[in-house]
Design an enzyme around this catalytic site. Sequence first.
Site, mmCIF file in Angstrom:
data_model
loop_
_atom_site.group_PDB
_atom_site.id
_atom_site.type_symbol
_atom_site.label_atom_id
_atom_site.label_comp_id
_atom_site.label_asym_id
_atom_site.label_seq_id
_atom_site.Cartn_x
_atom_site.Cartn_y
_atom_site.Cartn_z
ATOM 1 N N ASP A 1 0.833 -1.204 0.000
ATOM 2 C CA ASP A 1 0.000 0.000 0.000
ATOM 3 C C ASP A 1 0.862 1.245 0.000
ATOM 4 O OD1 ASP A 1 -2.446 -1.100 -0.052
ATOM 5 O OD2 ASP A 1 -2.907 -0.844 2.075
ATOM 6 N N LYS B 1 -3.264 2.741 -2.357
ATOM 7 C CA LYS B 1 -4.504 3.497 -2.306
ATOM 8 C C LYS B 1 -4.185 4.866 -1.739
ATOM 9 C CE LYS B 1 -7.088 -0.526 -0.881
ATOM 10 N NZ LYS B 1 -7.724 -1.082 0.296
ATOM 11 N N MET C 1 -7.334 9.538 9.094
ATOM 12 C CA MET C 1 -8.039 9.899 7.854
ATOM 13 C C MET C 1 -8.991 11.066 8.117
ATOM 14 S SD MET C 1 -8.898 6.115 6.350
ATOM 15 C CE MET C 1 -9.354 5.342 7.902
HETATM 16 N N1 SAH Z 1 -3.646 0.707 9.426
HETATM 17 C C1 SAH Z 1 -3.066 2.017 9.580
HETATM 18 C C2 SAH Z 1 -4.089 3.127 9.364
HETATM 19 C C3 SAH Z 1 -4.656 3.151 7.974
HETATM 20 S S1 SAH Z 1 -5.736 4.497 7.735
HETATM 21 C C4 SAH Z 1 -2.392 2.134 10.936
HETATM 22 O O1 SAH Z 1 -2.605 1.286 11.802
HETATM 23 O O2 SAH Z 1 -1.606 3.062 11.112
HETATM 24 C C5 SAH Z 1 -4.646 5.684 7.020
HETATM 25 C C6 SAH Z 1 -4.440 6.827 7.970
HETATM 26 O O3 SAH Z 1 -3.460 6.508 8.936
HETATM 27 C C7 SAH Z 1 -3.929 8.099 7.327
HETATM 28 O O4 SAH Z 1 -4.964 8.835 6.699
HETATM 29 C C8 SAH Z 1 -3.391 8.819 8.526
HETATM 30 O O5 SAH Z 1 -4.440 9.358 9.307
HETATM 31 C C9 SAH Z 1 -2.774 7.674 9.311
HETATM 32 N N2 SAH Z 1 -1.336 7.510 9.040
HETATM 33 C C10 SAH Z 1 -0.737 6.378 8.645
HETATM 34 N N3 SAH Z 1 0.595 6.546 8.558
HETATM 35 C C11 SAH Z 1 0.835 7.817 8.926
HETATM 36 C C12 SAH Z 1 2.011 8.595 9.063
HETATM 37 N N4 SAH Z 1 3.215 8.092 8.795
HETATM 38 N N5 SAH Z 1 1.890 9.874 9.466
HETATM 39 C C13 SAH Z 1 0.694 10.406 9.745
HETATM 40 N N6 SAH Z 1 -0.460 9.703 9.630
HETATM 41 C C14 SAH Z 1 -0.388 8.436 9.232
#
Ligand code: SAH
Length: 368
Positions: free
Chosen positions: A143, A165, A276
């Site tokens: 992803d 995505k 998100m």
């Molecule tokens: N499964 C992932 C979340 C997926 S939803 C987890 O556990 O982290 C995707 C959202 O995660 C993004 O829109 C943002 O809000 C957050 N996100 C993921 N990686 C990030 C990063 N390096 N910095 C800031 N936000 C992040």
Amino acid sequence: MQIDVDVSGRKVVVFGSPSAARRAVTRFVQSGARVTLVLPGAVPPAEQRQDGVRYASQPAGDDTSALLRLVGPAWSVVVVDVDPAVRDRLVELCGRLRVLVQRESPAPTEGQVVLVGGGPGDPGLLTVEACRALGEADVVFFDRLAPTAALAQLAPGAELVDVGKSPYHHPVTQRSIEELMIARAQAGQSVVRLKGGDPFVFGRGGEELLACLAAGVDVRVVPGVSSALAVPAASGIPVTHRGVSHAVTVISGHVPPRAAELDALVRLGGTIVVLMGIATLEQIVAGLCAAGMDASVPAAVVERGYSPSQRSTFTTVGRLPAEVRRLDLRSPAVVVIGEVVTVATSAPGAIDLEAADPFADVEEAPRR
Ligand code: SAH
């Protein structure tokens, strides 16, 4: 100790069946080596051969001159699965010829899917188990938010497929991703589905797990470091803190929560972490304030956590929407709402939010 060797143009002779030796062969082909695969049986017909690989049949263990012809000018011999007598002969021959012998376990014949959490983007936050699964993968479907920078090194024998995505834009549909993973596993491959953070935190990992189970495919999950907890930490914000907050709720802003949910959140108290949430932050904040949250509650937005361009913005919940517009805050970002934000801002050497400057509540935090 780590030794890096450029193998491009070097002759590497791999002993094993095409299936058992497939990882070693792919890894060396992708590294630019000249690979010969020595099979226990007959050389396969042209249409079943892998591009860039020469094929030979394994000579009898006591046919030293035939073995010599195969391994003579090689840089390395890789032994995957040969009978012990041939292996011993090879090791002895290579010792005399000063050819490096490497042993490698046969790749599994049963296909499987591993749903791997890749953490918030820094390869250093991958788990040991995630690295192991990547190292053994035949194919990796990854992803956008997965740690892609180090993927070629972490999965040297794998085909890397971007099914990335971005918000509201899915080049490969969820259903097609599931079908692709299942088809590859059913063909006997080790499939890694690499996701950002943890696969089960807004990662659709549950759907993929169920799809694999429904198809009868062997599947397991390697949890990851979720951005929900780790990205605030990148900016010095603990999501719980003794005497400040003893609860943390992680919500998705993809579809803004309903008024009743926001109402319950405000009554619960504690820390709110929004993933998100940039596009819908205005609605979320309006809902929280309508439910009775004080507009002066501290808030922070951490964009691109753990990347070189990480940016942290400290403000209050009431000012969040305006700051999103003024500073053009963008996804991926984690929003933290709650008194815990002050732990970061009140730490020794941290930003002084009370300073006279009109933009004093918006600062780039030092990386920790
Ligand atoms: N499964 C992932 C979340 C997926 S939803 C987890 O556990 O982290 C995707 C959202 O995660 C993004 O829109 C943002 O809000 C957050 N996100 C993921 N990686 C990030 C990063 N390096 N910095 C800031 N936000 C992040």
